[in-house]
Design an enzyme around this catalytic site. Structure first.
Site, PDB file in Angstrom:
ATOM      1  N   GLY A 116     -31.935  56.601 -44.961  1.00  0.00           N
ATOM      2  CA  GLY A 116     -32.725  55.948 -44.158  1.00  0.00           C
ATOM      3  C   GLY A 116     -31.915  55.920 -42.830  1.00  0.00           C
TER       4      GLY A 116
ATOM      5  N   GLN B 233     -28.957  53.070 -34.526  1.00  0.00           N
ATOM      6  CA  GLN B 233     -27.632  53.853 -34.935  1.00  0.00           C
ATOM      7  C   GLN B 233     -27.762  54.966 -33.854  1.00  0.00           C
ATOM      8  OE1 GLN B 233     -29.055  53.803 -39.297  1.00  0.00           O
ATOM      9  NE2 GLN B 233     -26.961  54.142 -39.361  1.00  0.00           N
TER      10      GLN B 233
ATOM     11  N   CYS C  79     -23.325  54.100 -45.195  1.00  0.00           N
ATOM     12  CA  CYS C  79     -23.846  53.991 -43.901  1.00  0.00           C
ATOM     13  C   CYS C  79     -23.630  55.176 -43.190  1.00  0.00           C
ATOM     14  CB  CYS C  79     -23.614  52.793 -43.238  1.00  0.00           C
ATOM     15  SG  CYS C  79     -24.538  52.375 -41.706  1.00  0.00           S
ATOM     16  N   LEU C  80     -24.505  55.860 -42.509  1.00  0.00           N
ATOM     17  CA  LEU C  80     -24.355  57.078 -41.839  1.00  0.00           C
ATOM     18  C   LEU C  80     -23.367  56.534 -40.515  1.00  0.00           C
ATOM     19  CD1 LEU C  80     -27.755  58.750 -41.706  1.00  0.00           C
ATOM     20  CD2 LEU C  80     -25.820  59.145 -43.030  1.00  0.00           C
TER      21      LEU C  80
ATOM     22  N   HIS D 130     -31.236  46.922 -46.077  1.00  0.00           N
ATOM     23  CA  HIS D 130     -29.827  47.615 -45.268  1.00  0.00           C
ATOM     24  C   HIS D 130     -30.401  48.147 -44.017  1.00  0.00           C
ATOM     25  CE1 HIS D 130     -26.340  50.447 -45.055  1.00  0.00           C
ATOM     26  NE2 HIS D 130     -27.261  51.101 -43.960  1.00  0.00           N
ATOM     27  N   GLU D 131     -31.501  48.783 -43.930  1.00  0.00           N
ATOM     28  CA  GLU D 131     -31.867  49.441 -42.591  1.00  0.00           C
ATOM     29  C   GLU D 131     -32.512  48.127 -41.476  1.00  0.00           C
ATOM     30  OE1 GLU D 131     -31.230  52.166 -42.016  1.00  0.00           O
ATOM     31  OE2 GLU D 131     -30.916  53.003 -44.173  1.00  0.00           O
TER      32      GLU D 131
ATOM     33  N   HIS E 173     -29.659  46.679 -39.573  1.00  0.00           N
ATOM     34  CA  HIS E 173     -29.166  47.306 -38.446  1.00  0.00           C
ATOM     35  C   HIS E 173     -30.050  46.577 -37.022  1.00  0.00           C
ATOM     36  CE1 HIS E 173     -26.653  50.452 -39.529  1.00  0.00           C
ATOM     37  NE2 HIS E 173     -27.332  50.764 -40.506  1.00  0.00           N
TER      38      HIS E 173
HETATM   39 NI    NI Z   1     -26.838  52.172 -42.123  1.00  0.00          NI
END
Ligand code: NI
Length: 168
Positions: A39, A44, A92-93, A134-135, A138
């Site tokens: 995701g 991000q 997480c990216l 999680h998403e 953000h």
């Molecule tokens: Ni993340």
């Protein structure tokens, strides 16, 4: 992690089905695919809008995780169903190379819109619910390490042994 844009509250999308929105979502999908993420949230990639994308086909590396349909979720509202939380591994990216054990609500209703303004209203559980939480964190400026209860369960992917898939 450390970029102030990841700590801001994202703004709601006012107008749907615009070229600008479609270009943003394509950019997010490309970024997610290039990083093999599950995701991604708009902040991000430096865009402070309430837009997340997620999805995962069944993955033999993560046999425990059920597939999650490809989803675009805009202006999300999350409602946990019940108090029950479960700890699970996340990455997480925006925090490459690290993982942690994060508590999340097990059952969740989420509402919002797709990129065309279509209504989304779903009740999900387990890994799907974890990815959504999680998403959407953000969009509130929250990164998963801020939710970890025991920082001994936070570390480098190569070192820490957790066997669940990682959201973006
Ligand atoms: Ni993340």
């Amino acid at each position: 992690m450390g970029d102030p844009r990841l700590q801001e509250i994202a703004s709601p999308v006012d107008v749907f089905d615009t070229l600008e929105l479609h270009v943003l979502i394509q950019d997010m999908r490309d970024t997610m695919a290039a990083c093999s993420g599950v995701g991604l949230a708009a902040p991000q990639i430096g865009v402070g809008l309430q837009v997340v994308v997620f999805g995962m086909a069944r993955n033999p590396r993560y046999p425990e995780a059920e597939p999650v349909p490809d989803t675009v979720l805009i202006n999300p509202v999350l409602t946990p169903l019940g108090e029950e939380q479960e700890e699970g591994g996340e990455g997480c990216l925006s925090i490459p190379g690290m993982r942690g054990l994060v508590p999340r609500y097990k059952q969740l209703r989420y509402q919002g819109f797709d990129q065309f303004g279509g209504v989304i209203d779903l009740t999900v559980g387990d890994f799907h619910a974890r990815v959504v939480q999680h998403e959407c964190d953000h969009l509130q400026g929250i990164l998963y390490p801020m939710r970890i209860r025991d920082l001994r369960k936070f570390g480098f992917t190569d070192v820490l042994l957790t066997d669940t898939a990682s959201p973006g």
